[in-house]
Structure formats: C-alpha cells, structure tokens
Enzyme design. Structure first.
Site, PDB file in Angstrom:
ATOM      1  N   ASN A  23       2.143  -3.170  10.578  1.00 54.89           N
ATOM      2  CA  ASN A  23       2.444  -1.799  11.005  1.00 54.89           C
ATOM      3  C   ASN A  23       3.873  -1.449  10.594  1.00 54.89           C
ATOM      4  O   ASN A  23       4.807  -2.202  10.876  1.00 54.89           O
ATOM      5  CB  ASN A  23       2.281  -1.668  12.525  1.00 54.89           C
ATOM      6  CG  ASN A  23       2.010  -0.234  12.934  1.00 54.89           C
ATOM      7  OD1 ASN A  23       2.751   0.668  12.529  1.00 54.89           O
ATOM      8  ND2 ASN A  23       0.955  -0.016  13.692  1.00 54.89           N
ATOM      9  N   HIS A  47      -7.858   4.325  17.532  1.00 47.03           N
ATOM     10  CA  HIS A  47      -7.657   4.842  16.174  1.00 47.03           C
ATOM     11  C   HIS A  47      -8.646   5.949  15.828  1.00 47.03           C
ATOM     12  O   HIS A  47      -9.678   6.108  16.483  1.00 47.03           O
ATOM     13  CB  HIS A  47      -7.829   3.712  15.150  1.00 47.03           C
ATOM     14  CG  HIS A  47      -6.628   2.842  15.011  1.00 47.03           C
ATOM     15  ND1 HIS A  47      -6.355   1.808  15.889  1.00 47.03           N
ATOM     16  CD2 HIS A  47      -5.612   2.850  14.108  1.00 47.03           C
ATOM     17  CE1 HIS A  47      -5.232   1.223  15.516  1.00 47.03           C
ATOM     18  NE2 HIS A  47      -4.751   1.830  14.452  1.00 47.03           N
ATOM     19  N   HIS A  48      -8.337   6.621  14.713  1.00 52.26           N
ATOM     20  CA  HIS A  48      -9.249   7.603  14.109  1.00 52.26           C
ATOM     21  C   HIS A  48     -10.568   6.878  13.746  1.00 52.26           C
ATOM     22  O   HIS A  48     -10.571   5.684  13.431  1.00 52.26           O
ATOM     23  CB  HIS A  48      -8.589   8.208  12.860  1.00 52.26           C
ATOM     24  CG  HIS A  48      -8.267   7.183  11.805  1.00 52.26           C
ATOM     25  ND1 HIS A  48      -9.155   6.849  10.794  1.00 52.26           N
ATOM     26  CD2 HIS A  48      -7.181   6.382  11.619  1.00 52.26           C
ATOM     27  CE1 HIS A  48      -8.619   5.917  10.032  1.00 52.26           C
ATOM     28  NE2 HIS A  48      -7.421   5.608  10.514  1.00 52.26           N
ATOM     29  N   LYS A  88     -11.502   4.553  10.371  1.00 49.38           N
ATOM     30  CA  LYS A  88     -10.966   3.201  10.143  1.00 49.38           C
ATOM     31  C   LYS A  88     -12.120   2.213   9.998  1.00 49.38           C
ATOM     32  O   LYS A  88     -13.057   2.236  10.800  1.00 49.38           O
ATOM     33  CB  LYS A  88     -10.067   2.813  11.327  1.00 49.38           C
ATOM     34  CG  LYS A  88      -9.382   1.471  11.170  1.00 49.38           C
ATOM     35  CD  LYS A  88      -8.281   1.289  12.216  1.00 49.38           C
ATOM     36  CE  LYS A  88      -7.650  -0.101  12.149  1.00 49.38           C
ATOM     37  NZ  LYS A  88      -7.069  -0.412  10.818  1.00 49.38           N
ATOM     38  N   THR A 113      -4.644  -4.140   5.966  1.00 44.60           N
ATOM     39  CA  THR A 113      -4.997  -5.151   6.980  1.00 44.60           C
ATOM     40  C   THR A 113      -5.893  -6.225   6.368  1.00 44.60           C
ATOM     41  O   THR A 113      -6.288  -6.135   5.215  1.00 44.60           O
ATOM     42  CB  THR A 113      -5.740  -4.453   8.127  1.00 44.60           C
ATOM     43  OG1 THR A 113      -6.733  -3.585   7.559  1.00 44.60           O
ATOM     44  CG2 THR A 113      -4.796  -3.631   8.971  1.00 44.60           C
ATOM     45  N   ARG A 132       0.289   6.266  -9.967  1.00 44.10           N
ATOM     46  CA  ARG A 132      -0.651   6.287  -8.837  1.00 44.10           C
ATOM     47  C   ARG A 132      -1.894   5.530  -9.291  1.00 44.10           C
ATOM     48  O   ARG A 132      -2.432   5.841 -10.362  1.00 44.10           O
ATOM     49  CB  ARG A 132      -1.110   7.712  -8.512  1.00 44.10           C
ATOM     50  CG  ARG A 132      -0.017   8.694  -8.260  1.00 44.10           C
ATOM     51  CD  ARG A 132      -0.609  10.097  -8.350  1.00 44.10           C
ATOM     52  NE  ARG A 132       0.481  11.030  -8.581  1.00 44.10           N
ATOM     53  CZ  ARG A 132       0.691  12.126  -7.878  1.00 44.10           C
ATOM     54  NH1 ARG A 132      -0.139  12.467  -6.931  1.00 44.10           N
ATOM     55  NH2 ARG A 132       1.719  12.896  -8.120  1.00 44.10           N
ATOM     56  N   ALA A 189      -4.945   7.570  -3.547  1.00 46.10           N
ATOM     57  CA  ALA A 189      -5.785   8.696  -3.126  1.00 46.10           C
ATOM     58  C   ALA A 189      -6.142   8.624  -1.642  1.00 46.10           C
ATOM     59  O   ALA A 189      -6.750   9.544  -1.102  1.00 46.10           O
ATOM     60  CB  ALA A 189      -7.071   8.730  -3.967  1.00 46.10           C
TER      61      ALA A 189
HETATM   62  N1  LIG Z   1       0.741  -1.295   7.897  1.00 41.57           N
HETATM   63  C1  LIG Z   1       0.675  -0.025   8.329  1.00 41.57           C
HETATM   64  O1  LIG Z   1       1.652   0.533   8.853  1.00 41.57           O
HETATM   65  C2  LIG Z   1      -0.583   0.739   8.146  1.00 41.57           C
HETATM   66  C3  LIG Z   1      -1.672   0.107   7.622  1.00 41.57           C
HETATM   67  N2  LIG Z   1      -2.803   0.792   7.377  1.00 41.57           N
HETATM   68  C4  LIG Z   1      -3.857   0.051   6.697  1.00 41.57           C
HETATM   69  O2  LIG Z   1      -3.806   0.456   5.323  1.00 41.57           O
HETATM   70  C5  LIG Z   1      -5.115   0.417   4.759  1.00 41.57           C
HETATM   71  C6  LIG Z   1      -5.442   1.770   4.162  1.00 41.57           C
HETATM   72  O3  LIG Z   1      -5.545   2.728   5.196  1.00 41.57           O
HETATM   73  P1  LIG Z   1      -5.925   4.244   4.848  1.00 41.57           P
HETATM   74  O4  LIG Z   1      -4.974   4.784   3.855  1.00 41.57           O
HETATM   75  O5  LIG Z   1      -6.127   4.905   6.141  1.00 41.57           O
HETATM   76  O6  LIG Z   1      -7.349   4.023   4.127  1.00 41.57           O
HETATM   77  P2  LIG Z   1      -8.073   4.975   3.065  1.00 41.57           P
HETATM   78  O7  LIG Z   1      -9.504   4.518   3.032  1.00 41.57           O
HETATM   79  O8  LIG Z   1      -7.769   6.401   3.352  1.00 41.57           O
HETATM   80  O9  LIG Z   1      -7.356   4.609   1.685  1.00 41.57           O
HETATM   81  C7  LIG Z   1      -7.595   3.450   0.942  1.00 41.57           C
HETATM   82  C8  LIG Z   1      -7.608   3.858  -0.528  1.00 41.57           C
HETATM   83  O10 LIG Z   1      -7.664   2.685  -1.334  1.00 41.57           O
HETATM   84  C9  LIG Z   1      -8.682   2.896  -2.315  1.00 41.57           C
HETATM   85  N3  LIG Z   1      -9.153   1.614  -2.831  1.00 41.57           N
HETATM   86  C10 LIG Z   1     -10.232   0.880  -2.450  1.00 41.57           C
HETATM   87  N4  LIG Z   1     -10.315  -0.248  -3.194  1.00 41.57           N
HETATM   88  C11 LIG Z   1      -9.263  -0.191  -4.064  1.00 41.57           C
HETATM   89  C12 LIG Z   1      -8.822  -1.060  -5.091  1.00 41.57           C
HETATM   90  N5  LIG Z   1      -9.469  -2.206  -5.405  1.00 41.57           N
HETATM   91  N6  LIG Z   1      -7.707  -0.724  -5.800  1.00 41.57           N
HETATM   92  C13 LIG Z   1      -7.044   0.426  -5.527  1.00 41.57           C
HETATM   93  N7  LIG Z   1      -7.436   1.297  -4.556  1.00 41.57           N
HETATM   94  C14 LIG Z   1      -8.527   0.974  -3.839  1.00 41.57           C
HETATM   95  C15 LIG Z   1      -9.730   3.696  -1.578  1.00 41.57           C
HETATM   96  O11 LIG Z   1     -10.652   4.298  -2.457  1.00 41.57           O
HETATM   97  P3  LIG Z   1     -12.158   4.615  -1.921  1.00 41.57           P
HETATM   98  O12 LIG Z   1     -11.982   5.470  -0.699  1.00 41.57           O
HETATM   99  O13 LIG Z   1     -12.798   5.310  -3.055  1.00 41.57           O
HETATM  100  O14 LIG Z   1     -12.755   3.277  -1.561  1.00 41.57           O
HETATM  101  C16 LIG Z   1      -8.842   4.709  -0.872  1.00 41.57           C
HETATM  102  O15 LIG Z   1      -8.466   5.773  -1.728  1.00 41.57           O
HETATM  103  C17 LIG Z   1      -6.035  -0.044   5.893  1.00 41.57           C
HETATM  104  O16 LIG Z   1      -6.194  -1.446   5.833  1.00 41.57           O
HETATM  105  C18 LIG Z   1      -5.268   0.347   7.149  1.00 41.57           C
HETATM  106  O17 LIG Z   1      -5.611  -0.436   8.258  1.00 41.57           O
HETATM  107  C19 LIG Z   1      -2.922   2.108   7.677  1.00 41.57           C
HETATM  108  C20 LIG Z   1      -1.895   2.778   8.247  1.00 41.57           C
HETATM  109  C21 LIG Z   1      -0.624   2.145   8.521  1.00 41.57           C
HETATM  110  O1  LIG Z   2      -6.123   2.105   9.718  1.00 37.41           O
HETATM  111  C1  LIG Z   2      -5.123   2.617  10.284  1.00 37.41           C
HETATM  112  O2  LIG Z   2      -5.026   3.828  10.463  1.00 37.41           O
HETATM  113  C2  LIG Z   2      -4.042   1.733  10.720  1.00 37.41           C
HETATM  114  N1  LIG Z   2      -4.088   0.484  10.396  1.00 37.41           N
HETATM  115  C3  LIG Z   2      -3.141  -0.513  10.730  1.00 37.41           C
HETATM  116  C4  LIG Z   2      -3.751  -1.558  11.651  1.00 37.41           C
HETATM  117  O3  LIG Z   2      -4.952  -1.860  11.521  1.00 37.41           O
HETATM  118  O4  LIG Z   2      -3.028  -2.113  12.472  1.00 37.41           O
HETATM  119  C5  LIG Z   2      -1.851   0.057  11.243  1.00 37.41           C
HETATM  120  C6  LIG Z   2      -2.027   1.260  12.123  1.00 37.41           C
HETATM  121  O5  LIG Z   2      -2.602   0.845  13.310  1.00 37.41           O
HETATM  122  C7  LIG Z   2      -2.881   2.313  11.436  1.00 37.41           C
END
Ligand SMILES: NC(=O)C1=CN([C@@H]2O[C@H](COP(=O)(O)OP(=O)(O)OC[C@H]3O[C@@H](n4cnc5c(N)ncnc54)[C@H](OP(=O)(O)O)[C@@H]3O)[C@@H](O)[C@H]2O)C=CC1
Ligand SMILES: O=C(O)C1=N[C@H](C(=O)O)C[C@H](O)C1
Length: 246
Positions: A104, A132-133, A136, A77, A33, A11
């Site tokens: 990343n 970043h946005h 985060k 992360t 999902r 989600a």
């Molecule tokens: N490696 C890469 O290329 C990238 C890494 N990231 C990283 O990915 C992570 C997620 O980013 P983003 O999608 O923006 O974050 P979001 O907060 O949009 O999404 C995280 C989701 O995980 C849910 N969640 C929380 N705890 C659990 C759990 N125990 N089990 C299953 N789902 C859970 C959250 O629910 P709820 O909101 O209800 O808590 C939310 O729906 C971050 O650590 C970010 O830094 C992001 C972009 C790129």
């Molecule tokens: O939270 C994000 O958005 C992102 N998280 C990752 C990070 O912490 O490096 C990857 C990317 O920067 C987007």
C-alpha cells in the site's frame, strides 16, 4: 536530474492515475505506457518502471525490468516468499538495480500497519476488516494480509496467547479468513475505494484503527517517494515504510 518513468498497467485504475501524476511532476518524464499484450522491450528507455497490473503478471514484469537494468516500483498484490526470492535472485546479477514492492502506497495505510504492530501486544483480541470497491479481483487485500502478518509477529514476540473465540459452529466464512492466526474479513461494496479497520479488544476496552482511501490520489505521494527513492536503493525493498524511514 529528470527521471524517465514507464508505467506498466497504464490503462488500469492505478496506472491511469500514475501516468497523470508522472506527467504533472517537474522532475519526471513519461517514458512509455504499457498494458496487457504490449511488448515491454527496453521500457521506452526508462530509469524506473511503475507496475500496477494483476497478481498473475507482476512477477514476470518485474523480472523483465530487472533484466533490462530498470528500477521498479511495484504496487500489485499477490507476492509470496517464493516470488520475492525469484526477484532477489534476479537482482543478484544486476547489483545496481532497485525494486520496491509495497502492499500500500497510502501514507495512512502504512501508518495503520505500524500502529497496529505497536498495539498488538496489549490486547487479547484482534480482527482485521478490509473494505474495497467490488471490481477488485483478490481477497483479502494485500494490505490486510500484511497487516495481519505484522500483528501476528508482534503477538508472537510478546507471547500473547491466541485470541479467545468460543465459536463451535459457524457458516463457512462467517469468521473470516485466518491469516497467521488473525481473522481477516473482506467487504466488497460499490462506492468504496480502499479501506481498512483493525479492531483490538481487552476486558472493558477496544481500540479501532481505521484508514480510508477515498480516491486513488491517496497513493500518489507514496508512489512518487518510491520512484525518487528506489534509484538510490539497490536490491529488494519491501514496504514503503523503509523508504519513508518509519
Ligand atoms: N500498493 C498499492 O498502494 C495499491 C495496489 N493496488 C493493486 O494494484 C493492482 C492493480 O490495481 P488496479 O489498477 O485497481 O487494477 P486494474 O484492473 O484497474 O488495472 C490493471 C491493469 O493491468 C493490465 N494488465 C493485466 N495483465 C497485464 C500484463 N501482463 N502486462 C501489463 N498490463 C497488464 C490490465 O489490463 P486488463 O484489464 O485488460 O486485464 C489493467 O489495465 C492490484 O493488484 C491492486 O490490488 C491497487 C491500489 C493501490
Ligand atoms: O485493489 C485495490 O484497490 C487495492 N489494492 C491494494 C491491496 O490489495 O492491499 C492496496 C489498496 O488496498 C487498494
């Protein structure tokens, strides 16, 4: 062969993008999902789980995947040497399972880290800025931490002395966070997605390496490469560069 893929964190911002990407790929099928509060169970019979959740949840989710014999591609992360070693121990009893953890998945961000590591030994000064946005929850970004670490490794290997800095008085945070001796600055700004600048300096010149993810679509080719690659890579792989043979 069609791979069945479960999405954990489905989600969330990244999870939604991954679900769409899996549904569009001819060789992949969405197995389920899962988000906060869901029982992961057998992950819908998935071959591979893609995990983008929160730093406090990712280790338990990955250990669950390994116990179930499901390969995992992880972008969340917050990984530490200690949590990585827990994954290695779990994989030791599931020798056919692969886990890929990458800070990343954007190709340009991976290249930025490699280029920065190459440049590091030639410059006196280095600083990292990640932008970043504002939704985060962690700072600095996992990518910036990894970037600082690879730069620090390269500088150590080449016996580069600490970067010059005459600051004797500063407001808290003005010089950023020190990551392995490299200052890292975090900007949070509405309108941004994920961006990083690495600044190098020597007398009379600077080098700036910048990467911009303007949309989360930028991470999807890397996630797909991870999903298709992890099934043939038992054990723990850290970094997309390993999958891309960079
Ligand atoms: N490696 C890469 O290329 C990238 C890494 N990231 C990283 O990915 C992570 C997620 O980013 P983003 O999608 O923006 O974050 P979001 O907060 O949009 O999404 C995280 C989701 O995980 C849910 N969640 C929380 N705890 C659990 C759990 N125990 N089990 C299953 N789902 C859970 C959250 O629910 P709820 O909101 O209800 O808590 C939310 O729906 C971050 O650590 C970010 O830094 C992001 C972009 C790129
Ligand atoms: O939270 C994000 O958005 C992102 N998280 C990752 C990070 O912490 O490096 C990857 C990317 O920067 C987007």
């Amino acid at each position: 062969m069609t791979l069945r893929v479960a999405v954990i964190g489905a989600a969330g911002r990244m999870g939604q993008q991954v679900v769409e990407t899996v549904e569009r790929a001819d060789d992949l099928e969405l197995a389920g999902r899962f988000d906060v509060g869901d029982d992961l169970g057998d992950l819908g019979g998935a071959d591979v789980a893609v995990e983008f959740t929160v730093p406090g949840a990712t280790l338990a989710n990955v250990l669950h995947c390994v116990e179930q014999g499901v390969h995992a591609v992880v972008g969340t992360t917050g990984w530490t040497d200690e949590s990585l070693s827990q994954v290695r121990s779990a994989l030791a009893v599931q020798p056919k399972v692969g886990v890929l953890i990458a800070p990343n998945f954007a190709i340009g961000a991976v290249l930025t880290m490699l280029f920065a590591a190459q440049a590091a030994r030639f410059y006196e000064s280095v600083e990292v800025i990640e932008l970043h946005h504002p939704d985060k929850i962690d700072a600095p970004s996992g990518t910036a931490i990894r970037t600082a670490e690879v730069i620090a490794d390269a500088r150590r290997a080449a016996d580069v002395p600490p970067a010059p800095d005459a600051t004797t008085s500063a407001l808290d945070g003005a010089r950023g966070a020190q990551v392995d001796g490299v200052p890292v600055h975090a900007v949070r700004l509405r309108g941004l997605v994920a961006h990083e600048e690495v600044l190098f300096g020597s007398p009379g010149e600077t080098l700036t390496i910048r990467h911009d993810s303007f949309h989360r679509a930028s991470f999807m080719p890397g996630v797909l490469a991870g999903v298709r690659g992890v099934v043939d890579r038992p054990g723990l792989t850290v970094g997309l560069e390993e999958i891309l043979d960079l």
